[in-house]
Write an enzyme that holds these catalytic residues in place. Structure first.
Site, PDB file in Angstrom:
ATOM      1  N   CYS A  46      -1.045   6.216   9.573  1.00  0.00           N
ATOM      2  CA  CYS A  46       0.137   5.538  10.111  1.00  0.00           C
ATOM      3  C   CYS A  46      -0.248   4.267  10.844  1.00  0.00           C
ATOM      4  O   CYS A  46      -1.138   4.277  11.687  1.00  0.00           O
ATOM      5  CB  CYS A  46       0.841   6.428  11.135  1.00  0.00           C
ATOM      6  SG  CYS A  46       1.709   7.773  10.403  1.00  0.00           S
TER       7      CYS A  46
ATOM      8  N   GLU B 282       0.837  -1.199   0.000  1.00  0.00           N
ATOM      9  CA  GLU B 282       0.000   0.000   0.000  1.00  0.00           C
ATOM     10  C   GLU B 282       0.873   1.252   0.000  1.00  0.00           C
ATOM     11  O   GLU B 282       1.980   1.255   0.526  1.00  0.00           O
ATOM     12  CB  GLU B 282      -0.863   0.031   1.267  1.00  0.00           C
ATOM     13  CG  GLU B 282      -1.748  -1.174   1.384  1.00  0.00           C
ATOM     14  CD  GLU B 282      -2.694  -1.087   2.575  1.00  0.00           C
ATOM     15  OE1 GLU B 282      -3.542  -1.958   2.688  1.00  0.00           O
ATOM     16  OE2 GLU B 282      -2.591  -0.146   3.377  1.00  0.00           O
TER      17      GLU B 282
ATOM     18  N   CYS C  89       3.420   8.571   0.983  1.00  0.00           N
ATOM     19  CA  CYS C  89       3.927   7.670   2.008  1.00  0.00           C
ATOM     20  C   CYS C  89       4.137   6.321   1.321  1.00  0.00           C
ATOM     21  O   CYS C  89       3.182   5.747   0.795  1.00  0.00           O
ATOM     22  CB  CYS C  89       2.879   7.601   3.119  1.00  0.00           C
ATOM     23  SG  CYS C  89       3.283   6.442   4.408  1.00  0.00           S
TER      24      CYS C  89
ATOM     25  N   CYS D 273       6.332  -6.617   7.897  1.00  0.00           N
ATOM     26  CA  CYS D 273       7.466  -6.114   8.668  1.00  0.00           C
ATOM     27  C   CYS D 273       7.782  -7.121   9.768  1.00  0.00           C
ATOM     28  O   CYS D 273       6.878  -7.686  10.381  1.00  0.00           O
ATOM     29  CB  CYS D 273       7.122  -4.758   9.299  1.00  0.00           C
ATOM     30  SG  CYS D 273       8.486  -4.056  10.244  1.00  0.00           S
TER      31      CYS D 273
ATOM     32  N   CYS E 180       6.078  -4.454  16.182  1.00  0.00           N
ATOM     33  CA  CYS E 180       5.607  -3.467  17.161  1.00  0.00           C
ATOM     34  C   CYS E 180       4.135  -3.780  17.441  1.00  0.00           C
ATOM     35  O   CYS E 180       3.357  -4.032  16.521  1.00  0.00           O
ATOM     36  CB  CYS E 180       5.764  -2.048  16.631  1.00  0.00           C
ATOM     37  SG  CYS E 180       7.457  -1.646  16.197  1.00  0.00           S
TER      38      CYS E 180
ATOM     39  N   CYS F 102       1.004  -1.856  15.722  1.00  0.00           N
ATOM     40  CA  CYS F 102       1.053  -1.591  14.284  1.00  0.00           C
ATOM     41  C   CYS F 102       0.481  -2.743  13.461  1.00  0.00           C
ATOM     42  O   CYS F 102       0.865  -3.898  13.648  1.00  0.00           O
ATOM     43  CB  CYS F 102       2.518  -1.338  13.906  1.00  0.00           C
ATOM     44  SG  CYS F 102       2.798  -1.246  12.130  1.00  0.00           S
TER      45      CYS F 102
HETATM   46  N1  SAH Z   1       8.953   0.910  10.208  1.00  0.00           N
HETATM   47  C1  SAH Z   1       9.230   2.294  10.213  1.00  0.00           C
HETATM   48  C2  SAH Z   1       8.491   2.976   9.112  1.00  0.00           C
HETATM   49  C3  SAH Z   1       6.977   2.839   9.199  1.00  0.00           C
HETATM   50  S1  SAH Z   1       6.435   4.331   9.709  1.00  0.00           S
HETATM   51  C4  SAH Z   1       8.934   2.886  11.562  1.00  0.00           C
HETATM   52  O1  SAH Z   1       8.330   2.216  12.369  1.00  0.00           O
HETATM   53  O2  SAH Z   1       9.345   4.015  11.782  1.00  0.00           O
HETATM   54  C5  SAH Z   1       4.946   4.130  10.420  1.00  0.00           C
HETATM   55  C6  SAH Z   1       4.830   5.086  11.577  1.00  0.00           C
HETATM   56  O3  SAH Z   1       3.529   4.877  12.147  1.00  0.00           O
HETATM   57  C7  SAH Z   1       5.824   4.782  12.668  1.00  0.00           C
HETATM   58  O4  SAH Z   1       6.170   5.945  13.352  1.00  0.00           O
HETATM   59  C8  SAH Z   1       5.007   3.865  13.556  1.00  0.00           C
HETATM   60  O5  SAH Z   1       5.532   3.741  14.834  1.00  0.00           O
HETATM   61  C9  SAH Z   1       3.664   4.532  13.499  1.00  0.00           C
HETATM   62  N2  SAH Z   1       2.558   3.656  13.868  1.00  0.00           N
HETATM   63  C10 SAH Z   1       2.512   2.307  13.890  1.00  0.00           C
HETATM   64  N3  SAH Z   1       1.304   1.877  14.286  1.00  0.00           N
HETATM   65  C11 SAH Z   1       0.556   2.978  14.521  1.00  0.00           C
HETATM   66  C12 SAH Z   1      -0.783   3.198  14.941  1.00  0.00           C
HETATM   67  N4  SAH Z   1      -1.609   2.177  15.150  1.00  0.00           N
HETATM   68  N5  SAH Z   1      -1.217   4.456  15.069  1.00  0.00           N
HETATM   69  C13 SAH Z   1      -0.396   5.511  14.802  1.00  0.00           C
HETATM   70  N6  SAH Z   1       0.876   5.376  14.391  1.00  0.00           N
HETATM   71  C14 SAH Z   1       1.358   4.123  14.252  1.00  0.00           C
HETATM   72 FE1  SF4 Z   2       7.398  -2.357  11.430  1.00  0.00          FE
HETATM   73 FE2  SF4 Z   2       5.124  -1.195  12.111  1.00  0.00          FE
HETATM   74 FE3  SF4 Z   2       7.102  -1.370  13.877  1.00  0.00          FE
HETATM   75 FE4  SF4 Z   2       7.343   0.284  11.769  1.00  0.00          FE
HETATM   76  S1  SF4 Z   2       5.853   0.434  13.414  1.00  0.00           S
HETATM   77  S2  SF4 Z   2       8.887  -1.165  12.570  1.00  0.00           S
HETATM   78  S3  SF4 Z   2       6.233  -0.893  10.224  1.00  0.00           S
HETATM   79  S4  SF4 Z   2       5.994  -3.101  12.983  1.00  0.00           S
END
Ligand code: SAH
Ligand code: SF4
Length: 345
Positions: free
Chosen positions: A335, A85, A99, A106, A110, A113
């Site tokens: 995000c 996406e 974006c 991934c 986390c 996410c």
């Molecule tokens: N993997 C990288 C790039 C992805 S960025 C990273 O984690 O930085 C996606 C961004 O959205 C990151 O800052 C991540 O922490 C944030 N994110 C993940 N899950 C989210 C959620 N449920 N609500 C808001 N932000 C979220």
């Molecule tokens: Fe991966 Fe989501 Fe964590 Fe970014 S926030 S490192 S995309 S699991």
């Protein structure tokens, strides 16, 4: 489009050197969707290009527009059937920012996410990464959507620094004047804190922005919700950020999701400020507070009031702090919500 393959095809067909520029401009800059649109080259050459090259290494499955028309999410089906996406966002009127994804899924897991829930399926090639950004140029042109589009953020699916070689090549292509020619200052890479990647990035790209998804200023909490912290804890992360700042006098962006009752207390704000001040020149650091976007898993977004209080505490600590508005959550394009499936229908 794989530009190296284009070079080979043109060489094989004994084309003059300026052909490359002409075709690269049409594909990377104008975002054409078929070689037939390049009417300044012969029909024969167009046929060869159509046979030997692809403009996009994916099919566009769907593009969904958010209610407020400030976010457009596209689903791309890759040649092996995987789906990624990308979201085009308008943070300000007539300004667009793409974006883009760097991996299918991934591995970083986390907890908050949606991409993390998928696990890692595979890395994207540099062409698959670049083509997402190029696709939006064509989309804006074909749909007569006004505005400037100069920003690219690596904040889609995947952890860019776990796919370093392809991400590195993609940044080079995106910012190369003879290829995509996006301005360096418009490109930002976001990482969850993969320290070797931060160090390589600092050595390679002096002009590209770096964002760190910090989210927690205590190791115990970061360990619990972001497994990457077990490999590179806050102290180790700090050293890599100090290295980055020693090489580039650029602003460092700190992302912080606001999770109700988990990381939004006064103690959290104080610990965050202390941590950031210990990195180095506080004027170079800016915190973005992000609203948690629901992915149907046990977290609740912090209240507007606690976000505001948190911001004041960080600012009082001498660190610039902004609240980032969520755009595109109604199309599951905000995000952390990218999971390669269309939940709108
Ligand atoms: N993997 C990288 C790039 C992805 S960025 C990273 O984690 O930085 C996606 C961004 O959205 C990151 O800052 C991540 O922490 C944030 N994110 C993940 N899950 C989210 C959620 N449920 N609500 C808001 N932000 C979220
Ligand atoms: Fe991966 Fe989501 Fe964590 Fe970014 S926030 S490192 S995309 S699991």
């Amino acid at each position: 489009m794989d530009y190296k393959k284009l070079q080979k095809v043109l060489e094989k067909n004994e084309q003059p050197a300026f052909r490359f520029k002409q075709i690269a401009k049409a594909v990377f800059h104008d975002g054409i969707s078929s070689f037939d649109e390049i009417t300044t080259i012969s029909k024969d050459l167009r046929m060869i290009l159509n046979k030997e090259l692809q403009i996009y290494p994916f099919n566009v499955k769907e593009a969904v527009i958010s209610r407020d028309k400030r976010a457009i999410k596209a689903l791309f089906e890759l040649e092996d059937g995987n789906i990624i996406e990308s979201v085009l966002i308008s943070p300000k009127p007539e300004t667009w920012s793409a974006c883009i994804s760097s991996q299918v899924g991934c591995a970083m897991a986390c907890d908050f996410c949606a991409t993390g829930k998928l696990g890692l399926r595979r890395d994207l090639t540099s062409d698959e990464i670049v083509s997402q950004a190029v696709f939006w140029r064509g989309y804006l042109r074909e749909n007569n959507i006004a505005g400037t589009y100069t920003n690219i953020v690596y904040m889609g699916m995947g952890e860019p620094f776990m796919n370093w070689e392809n991400v590195k090549e993609s940044i080079t292509i995106l910012t190369d004047e003879s290829l995509c020619d996006f301005p360096n200052r418009g490109v930002s890479v976001s990482t969850s804190g993969v320290v070797p990647g931060i160090e390589k990035f600092a050595d390679t790209f002096g002009q590209i922005n770096l964002a760190i998804s910090l989210h927690f200023a205590f190791d115990e909490k970061r360990d619990e919700y972001m497994p990457v912290n077990k490999a590179y804890n806050l102290e180790r992360l700090k050293k890599s950020l100090q290295y980055y700042l020693s090489k580039n006098k650029r602003r460092l962006f700190i992302e912080y999701i606001m999770l109700d009752g988990i990381n939004d207390s006064k103690e959290d704000a104080v610990a965050l400020t202390k941590y950031l001040r210990s990195i180095g020149d506080k004027k170079l650091i800016i915190v973005n507070l992000i609203k948690y976007n629901s992915i149907d898993e046990g977290f609740t977004p912090s209240t507007t009031d606690s976000v505001q209080k948190f911001k004041e505490l960080v600012k009082r600590g001498g660190i610039a702090c902004t609240i980032r508005k969520s755009i595109g959550d109604d199309i599951h394009g905000a995000c952390g919500q990218l999971a390669g499936k269309n939940k709108c229908n």
